[in-house]
Design an enzyme around this catalytic site. Structure first.
Site, PDB file in Angstrom:
ATOM      1  N   GLU A 132      58.511  17.003  90.454  1.00 51.17           N
ATOM      2  CA  GLU A 132      59.226  15.678  90.382  1.00 51.17           C
ATOM      3  C   GLU A 132      60.530  15.924  91.129  1.00 51.17           C
ATOM      4  OE1 GLU A 132      60.208  14.642  86.601  1.00 51.17           O
ATOM      5  OE2 GLU A 132      58.047  14.262  86.050  1.00 51.17           O
ATOM      6  N   HIS A 247      68.104   5.946  86.442  1.00 52.79           N
ATOM      7  CA  HIS A 247      66.789   6.395  87.151  1.00 52.79           C
ATOM      8  C   HIS A 247      66.453   5.209  88.301  1.00 52.79           C
ATOM      9  CE1 HIS A 247      62.569   7.197  87.514  1.00 52.79           C
ATOM     10  NE2 HIS A 247      62.741   7.984  86.830  1.00 52.79           N
ATOM     11  N   ARG A 287      67.983  12.831  91.641  1.00 59.05           N
ATOM     12  CA  ARG A 287      68.091  11.181  91.180  1.00 59.05           C
ATOM     13  C   ARG A 287      69.528  10.685  91.480  1.00 59.05           C
ATOM     14  NH1 ARG A 287      65.429  11.286  85.237  1.00 59.05           N
ATOM     15  NH2 ARG A 287      63.412  11.801  86.224  1.00 59.05           N
ATOM     16  N   HIS A 346      69.733   5.521  82.571  1.00 59.80           N
ATOM     17  CA  HIS A 346      68.526   6.308  81.985  1.00 59.80           C
ATOM     18  C   HIS A 346      68.928   7.487  81.061  1.00 59.80           C
ATOM     19  CE1 HIS A 346      64.493   7.662  82.098  1.00 59.80           C
ATOM     20  NE2 HIS A 346      64.744   8.839  82.556  1.00 59.80           N
ATOM     21  N   ARG A 381      71.239  15.289  85.462  1.00 63.09           N
ATOM     22  CA  ARG A 381      70.340  16.162  84.960  1.00 63.09           C
ATOM     23  C   ARG A 381      69.007  16.229  85.765  1.00 63.09           C
ATOM     24  NH1 ARG A 381      65.632  14.203  82.149  1.00 63.09           N
ATOM     25  NH2 ARG A 381      66.353  12.325  82.869  1.00 63.09           N
TER      26      ARG A 381
HETATM   27  C1  SIN Z   1      60.305  10.207  84.664  1.00 65.98           C
HETATM   28  O1  SIN Z   1      59.177  10.333  84.556  1.00 65.98           O
HETATM   29  O2  SIN Z   1      60.634   9.822  86.036  1.00 65.98           O
HETATM   30  C2  SIN Z   1      61.562  10.173  83.795  1.00 65.98           C
HETATM   31  C3  SIN Z   1      61.527  11.732  83.486  1.00 65.98           C
HETATM   32  C4  SIN Z   1      62.914  12.057  83.348  1.00 65.98           C
HETATM   33  O3  SIN Z   1      63.693  11.359  82.872  1.00 65.98           O
HETATM   34  O4  SIN Z   1      62.952  13.329  83.087  1.00 65.98           O
END
Ligand code: SIN
Length: 580
Positions: A132, A247, A287, A346, A381
């Site tokens: 991610e 997010h 993010r 988020h 985060r």
């Molecule tokens: C996501 O799956 O994009 C959210 C996971 C997260 O907030 O860490």
């Protein structure tokens, strides 16, 4: 006391846990269970889990992507996970807290598997790991493609139901009881709506986040900043609340909470496209970077959303069955359609300041999960570090209680708070009805207005003001406008009377208190850093590499020297472009 005793509050509990997400239930299970994860020393303590809904209705079950932990892959290491977390945190992480997180995380995930959680696996049986944004390696463990929170919550709820913990469902905590400088439990509304005291030697805030502060959020209706507001009203130090993470890829759709299109989609190659179909940002940047780039592009192009292009992803339906189902339910085919997206509130990176064991500055009060500020997230985060934080620090505080620990120690994010505010100043607390510490923006606690089944128009107004005035990009003017709005809502809330309004009133009062703190911190921080972006202070200012703390009615920017330890020079810097 067993979970069959759910209808009544025990006279005095050893440990009262507020909230039933990953942090609260990790603590409950550890405090009460027999077996390898129990950590029980001597008698099993009398533990109660108080939740305002059903045990399984927490924000945890909405978490999609997964749990970041170094559990495989020869090239990965906890040093790299640490370096990625520090890079995402934009200079405000507490390095010692992050070290605890990354070192203890893998063990906590293995315990969860032993407890019955089923994560996705490769054909050979090894855990399937996803990548991610902000991660230099694929290290995100997931379940059901992108239904990880639901599986984590299922395993923990099952374990809690098997344990000796008493479960108080449909109860709503109103305020902390603070006597002689110690937290002694909470005043609460029971399931029948009566005001009762639930007394406990130790009280754990595990109440989750604050996404309902904003009109557009991925958080469920429960995320109304309850624990944060209770701590603020009691004068317990709270930090980093200006860092609400947005997010980038929430589905642009009227549903609220906004359906999330997991970052794991970008990890598998989905692309971000602007209104003209052009790519404009590294999809795997942290993010805050992606959300800011989107906000700028949307403003420049005069549009309300951009696009996520997942058309090239193979086997979308098999990999992400829950997302696939929800898209098809509204007529979108991810194999054919670009998906409309816009940022949504988020995750709150800050919260109630704790030491490395989850102790707050107020003896008898502990905090873990999104309500806490352990220092692991800093200003932003890292993806999939939040379930991990709940598991690690929920377990640590349980161990500390079992070991007989009392009060905070100068570790982690607590160091500078104790050094600069002093244990006494930080721990005086306030009892029920204490003056609100949120500057001139907080409502007095416990003065509810009548509840109604209809959505509360004042809450809707607050959420709109926060989204428009304190959203992805803020300025002095927008923050001041939002503060005026919140003041007016505060005044109309305070006018309306006392306790009889029940949970809807209590949630509104909590949102007003938390909004006041967020706006004050955001106004004070005259720079852009992590999830806090100011159009009138677009650069990061090294002078601001410090925490803003609300404590006992004051708002203080801690000194730069005491606030955030420098990262050790031995920590490897991620080499991937995703490193941020
Ligand atoms: C996501 O799956 O994009 C959210 C996971 C997260 O907030 O860490």
């Amino acid at each position: 006391m067993t979970s069959d005793d759910a209808s009544s509050a025990p006279d005095v509990l050893d440990v009262l846990i507020l909230g039933s997400g990953v942090a609260g239930l990790s603590a409950a299970v550890r405090l009460t269970s027999e077996g390898p994860v129990a950590g029980v020393r001597g008698d099993t303590p009398r533990v109660g889990v108080l939740t305002k809904g059903e045990l399984s209705h927490s924000a945890t079950r909405w978490a999609q992507g997964g749990v970041a932990a170094v559990l495989g892959g020869d090239e990965d290491s906890t040093d790299l996970h640490l370096a990625d977390t520090l890079a995402a945190g934009a200079g405000l992480c507490d390095t010692t807290a992050v070290r605890v997180l990354v070192d203890e995380g893998p063990g906590r995930v293995e315990e969860l598997i032993a407890m019955g959680a089923e994560f996705d696996r490769q054909p050979g049986g090894a855990l399937a790991l996803a990548r991610e944004g902000g991660h230099s390696m694929a290290r995100v463990v997931h379940a059901g493609g992108a239904a990880t929170g639901a599986e984590v919550e299922r395993a923990l709820v099952d374990a809690t139901r098997r344990s000796a913990a008493a479960v108080l469902e449909q109860w709503f905590a109103l305020d902390l009881i603070v006597e002689h400088g110690r937290c002694r439990g909470v005043r609460a509304l029971d399931a029948a709506g009566r005001v009762v005291e639930v007394r406990a030697t130790h009280t754990v805030l595990a109440t989750g986040g604050a996404g309902q502060l904003f009109a557009v959020t991925t958080n469920p209706a429960e995320a109304t900043a309850d624990g944060l507001a209770m701590a603020l009203r009691a004068g317990v130090p709270v930090a980093d609340v200006e860092f609400m993470q947005f997010h980038p890829t929430a589905l642009h759709h009227p549903a609220m909470p906004r359906p999330l299109l997991s970052e794991a989609l970008r990890g598998h190659g989905a692309l971000l496209r602007d209104a003209e179909g052009e790519r404009f940002v590294d999809e795997l940047a942290p993010r805050d970077v992606v959300s800011r780039a989107m906000a700028r592009r949307m403003s420049a192009q005069g549009v309300s959303h951009l696009w996520l292009d997942a058309t090239a992803l193979e086997s979308f339906g098999e990999r992400f069955p829950t997302i696939d189902r929800s898209l098809r339910a509204i007529g979108l085919d991810p194999a054919r359609d670009w998906l409309p997206i816009a940022p949504a509130a988020h995750h709150l990176s800050g919260g109630v300041v704790t030491d490395l064991s989850g102790a707050t500055a107020l003896p008898g009060l502990w905090a873990a999960g999104e309500v806490a500020c352990t220092g692991v997230h800093g200003a932003n985060r890292l993806a999939s570090n939040s379930l991990l934080e709940g598991m690690v620090f929920g377990a640590r505080l349980a161990e500390s209680i079992l070991e007989g620990r009392e009060g905070p120690r100068p570790t982690g994010a607590m160091v500078a708070v104790l050094e600069e505010l002093g244990a006494g100043a930080a721990a005086t607390g306030g009892s029920v009805g204490a003056p609100d510490p949120g500057g001139d923006l907080g409502p007095g606690p416990g003065s509810p207005v009548p509840a109604g089944a209809e959505p509360d128009p004042l809450v809707a107004r607050l959420q709109r003001a926060m989204f428009d005035g304190a959203g992805v990009v803020r300025s002095a003017d927008s923050l001041e406008w939002a503060a005026d709005e919140v003041r007016s809502i505060r005044d109309r809330t305070a006018e309306a009377g006392s306790v009889g309004g029940g949970r809807p009133y209590g949630e509104r009062a909590n949102l007003v208190t938390a909004a006041g703190a967020l706006l004050e911190s955001a106004s004070m921080r005259t720079e852009t850093r992590g999830a806090h972006a100011r159009s009138d202070h677009a650069e990061t200012d090294p002078q601001w590499r410090r925490r803003i703390v609300h404590a006992a009615g004051r708002v203080v920017a801690l000194s730069a020297a005491g606030s955030v330890p420098e990262a050790s020079g031995e920590i490897p810097v991620p080499t991937s472009p995703a490193g941020g």
